[in-house]
Motif scaffolding. Structure first.
Motif, mmCIF file in Angstrom:
data_model
loop_
_atom_site.group_PDB
_atom_site.id
_atom_site.type_symbol
_atom_site.label_atom_id
_atom_site.label_comp_id
_atom_site.label_asym_id
_atom_site.label_seq_id
_atom_site.Cartn_x
_atom_site.Cartn_y
_atom_site.Cartn_z
ATOM 1 N N LEU A 76 0.450 -0.918 0.173
ATOM 2 C CA LEU A 76 -0.029 0.171 0.415
ATOM 3 C C LEU A 76 0.356 1.142 0.454
ATOM 4 C CD1 LEU A 76 -2.971 -0.931 2.422
ATOM 5 C CD2 LEU A 76 -3.275 -1.280 0.155
ATOM 6 N N PHE A 77 2.355 1.104 0.524
ATOM 7 C CA PHE A 77 2.523 2.523 0.907
ATOM 8 C C PHE A 77 3.040 2.679 -0.318
ATOM 9 C CE2 PHE A 77 7.307 4.215 1.002
ATOM 10 C CZ PHE A 77 6.599 5.320 2.156
ATOM 11 N N LEU A 78 3.750 1.905 -1.361
ATOM 12 C CA LEU A 78 4.707 1.268 -2.307
ATOM 13 C C LEU A 78 3.505 2.143 -3.680
ATOM 14 C CD1 LEU A 78 6.660 -0.987 -2.274
ATOM 15 C CD2 LEU A 78 7.274 0.921 -2.465
ATOM 16 N N MET A 79 2.288 1.665 -3.224
ATOM 17 C CA MET A 79 1.113 1.934 -4.541
ATOM 18 C C MET A 79 0.487 3.771 -4.729
ATOM 19 S SD MET A 79 -2.121 0.153 -4.929
ATOM 20 C CE MET A 79 -1.780 -1.164 -5.894
ATOM 21 N N ALA A 80 0.619 4.074 -3.001
ATOM 22 C CA ALA A 80 0.390 5.557 -2.708
ATOM 23 C C ALA A 80 1.793 6.813 -3.032
ATOM 24 C CB ALA A 80 0.174 5.705 -0.836
ATOM 25 N N PHE A 81 3.311 6.072 -2.967
ATOM 26 C CA PHE A 81 4.222 6.710 -3.700
ATOM 27 C C PHE A 81 4.155 6.905 -4.730
ATOM 28 C CE2 PHE A 81 8.363 6.185 -4.441
ATOM 29 C CZ PHE A 81 9.048 7.841 -3.989
ATOM 30 N N ALA A 82 3.771 5.929 -6.314
ATOM 31 C CA ALA A 82 4.125 5.693 -6.988
ATOM 32 C C ALA A 82 2.224 6.439 -7.283
ATOM 33 C CB ALA A 82 3.168 4.115 -7.581
ATOM 34 N N GLN A 83 1.356 6.267 -6.717
ATOM 35 C CA GLN A 83 0.248 6.613 -7.626
ATOM 36 C C GLN A 83 0.494 8.800 -7.704
ATOM 37 O OE1 GLN A 83 -2.521 8.985 -5.451
ATOM 38 N NE2 GLN A 83 -3.972 8.670 -7.134
#
Length: 565
Positions: free
Chosen positions: A376-383
């Motif tokens: 979730l952290f990676l996805m929010a960071f990329a988004q």
């Protein structure tokens, strides 16, 4: 010559350094995007697609709408659909009314004991949903204390008992949403109304209710979604009252008819998706026009309002406390309600592997929370760093799981991973697959929380790190991680606690070797060991309560550390 070469050397150093950093930054961004998207595709979109496909495959292998025709022609499934819609709509209406009363009392009144009210609302979140049903059976069932002590015959099994259990389960979520809508009101509207001579009732009618209407609508559809997809209460106290949640279980486990089960799952999916869409629109309407400069409303003591409101609120809270406390009390009784002697024999559990399922659930929950919070952290960071069009597409995919009931996702995992001719089949029957199912069941809530935390990082701080020559890794390490520590901790514990108590998402995935604690409670109750089921439920509640306490301690420590910095 040395003077001429110095600039050249400096230029070469820069040109050799920047591409390397840019390449590393691109790699970091690619990993942050590809890994979560790959996981979402493989463990959510692919299984869900198989459900849609399997609904078209008949028992003879033919492709068509035969399963849908069979469902439409089945009186039992039609009855289950009508029952599900009716009981969920009734539960929603009751929860919205009671939820507004509780939320209004917590936000707009000066009643004492608000901490007790909030504690009572937290109780249903500590245990599987079927605990409410167990408590009602211990109180009002054929062998409940009310029947034994008064001689009254109360038929709690069926729609009445299911309605009460669902209300107790869905009410805390309604209160949280409605309370948030009341919290966003601006005191200046009330001050202006006061100056214009409006009475308290007129202020309530013309300001409070209009401001809270979208919050109430949002709460209603959340409750509807939760109750129409809940399996635990329906399985324990529903009796012969057929609903879609138990109908899927009968089709898949009882008759091994995966095609019909897939069709029923899609029937369950349709009203859920509609409810989620309307709830999302309501949430945007409620909070989209909020003002950051709004002045919070400070409640004043009004005896004519607060005294009856306090009595109603504490009556509701007392009911919630009594139901859960009865389960805990019954777990320590020799034979409820005939021999009310304290004993620990109910905690000597040998059926279903003893306490092994509790440790299994702990492992599953830690796994779901661990790799879940990273993804979730990676996805929010990329988004946050994608172009707007791609960011919106990723956001849509990330919140899509919120509209899929746990039962449907569990069935999808059976179809996707219970295969012998695929590498994916190696995951079936393991703690890993259940942890993944639990994570993607609550993926949307965790992602939205992480995105909210990501937006709180000051852009000026990120720009400062960049101006000082730091690449994306430095921005991540020095600017984002310090601000997102508290959010990461809260998401971790959210995933852990929900994974500990969920039942619907794992009811199709357990095996004799890998059995979650919530399934053990249901199996103990089905086998007639209701007191042992109460004891096991108490152990789950203690575990989740300790996790909640640990989260509060961690959040308090992080808050003090941030304030000290």
């Amino acid at each position: 010559m040395s003077t001429a070469m110095a600039p050249a050397a400096g230029f070469a150093g820069k040109s050799g350094h920047k591409p390397k950093m840019a390449s590393a930054d691109r790699l970091l961004l690619a990993v942050s995007l590809v890994v979560p998207v790959l996981g979402l595709s493989l463990f959510f979109l692919y299984p869900l697609g198989l459900v849609a496909w399997r609904s078209l495959v008949g028992l003879d292998g033919s492709i068509g709408l035969g399963n849908y025709a069979s469902v439409l022609a089945s009186p039992g499934i039609r009855t289950a659909t009508i029952n599900s819609l009716w009981i969920s709509a009734l539960t929603t209406a009751v929860c919205v009314v009671l939820g507004f009363i509780l939320a209004y009392a917590l936000q707009r009144s000066s009643i004492s004991g608000k901490g007790l009210v909030r504690a009572s609302l937290a109780l249903p979140l500590l245990a599987p949903s079927l605990v409410q049903a167990l408590g009602l059976i211990f109180l009002l069932g054929r062998n409940g204390v009310v029947s034994q002590w008064t001689g009254w015959t109360i038929d709690i099994y069926g729609p009445v008992g299911l309605l009460i259990a669902n209300v107790l389960y869905g009410l805390p979520q309604a209160v949280l949403i409605i309370e948030a809508s009341l919290r966003h009101s601006d005191a200046r509207y009330y001050d202006a109304a006061e100056v214009m001579g409006a009475s308290h009732w007129q202020q309530f009618r013309d300001i409070t209710l209009p401001n809270a209407k979208f919050g109430m609508l949002s709460a209603g559809f959340v409750v509807f979604t939760v109750t129409i997809t809940d399996f635990g209460n329906a399985a324990v106290i529903g009796g012969d009252y057929r609903v879609l949640a138990t109908e899927i279980y009968r089709q898949v486990v009882g008759q091994m008819n995966f095609g019909m089960g897939a069709v029923v799952g899609i029937l369950l999916l349709i009203p859920t998706l509609v409810a989620v869409y309307i709830q999302r629109v309501a949430s945007q309407r409620q909070f989209g026009g909020g003002s950051e400069s709004a002045i919070p409303v400070q409640p004043s003591w009004l005896p004519a309002r607060d005294l009856p409101l306090g009595m109603a609120v504490f009556a509701i809270s007392l009911c919630m406390i009594v139901v859960v406390a009865t389960v805990v009390l019954a777990s320590f009784m020799f034979l409820w309600p005939y021999r009310m002697e304290f004993t620990l024999r109910n905690y000597v559990i040998t059926l279903s592997g003893g306490y092994t399922p509790l440790w299994t659930s702990l492992l599953i929950s830690l796994m779901a929370a661990g790799f879940g919070v990273v993804l979730l952290f990676l996805m929010a960071f990329a988004q946050k760093r994608l172009p707007p069009a791609l960011a919106r597409l990723l956001y849509f995919g990330a919140i899509l799981p919120v509209g899929v009931p746990g039962l449907v996702l569990g069935l999808a995992y059976v179809l996707a991973f219970n295969v012998s001719d695929s590498v994916l089949g190696l995951l079936y029957g393991t703690t890993v697959i259940i942890a993944l199912c639990n994570f993607y069941h609550y993926h949307s809530q965790g992602f939205l929380t992480m995105v909210t935390g990501m937006r709180s990082v000051p852009p000026a701080l990120e720009e400062s790190v960049t101006c000082l020559g730091g690449g994306l890794r430095c921005v991540l390490r020095d600017a984002i991680l310090p601000f997102l520590t508290a959010t990461t901790v809260s998401v971790f514990f959210f995933l852990f606690m929900r994974s500990m108590v969920t039942l619907s998402a794992v009811i199709f995935l357990f095996t004799p070797q890998v059995m979650p604690a919530s399934v053990t409670v249901m199996r103990l109750d089905e086998a007639g060991f209701t007191l042992q089921a109460a004891a096991f439920s108490t152990c789950i509640m203690i575990t989740v309560a300790l996790a909640m306490l640990l989260m509060r301690v961690a959040m308090t420590y992080l808050g003090r550390k941030k304030a000290g910095a």
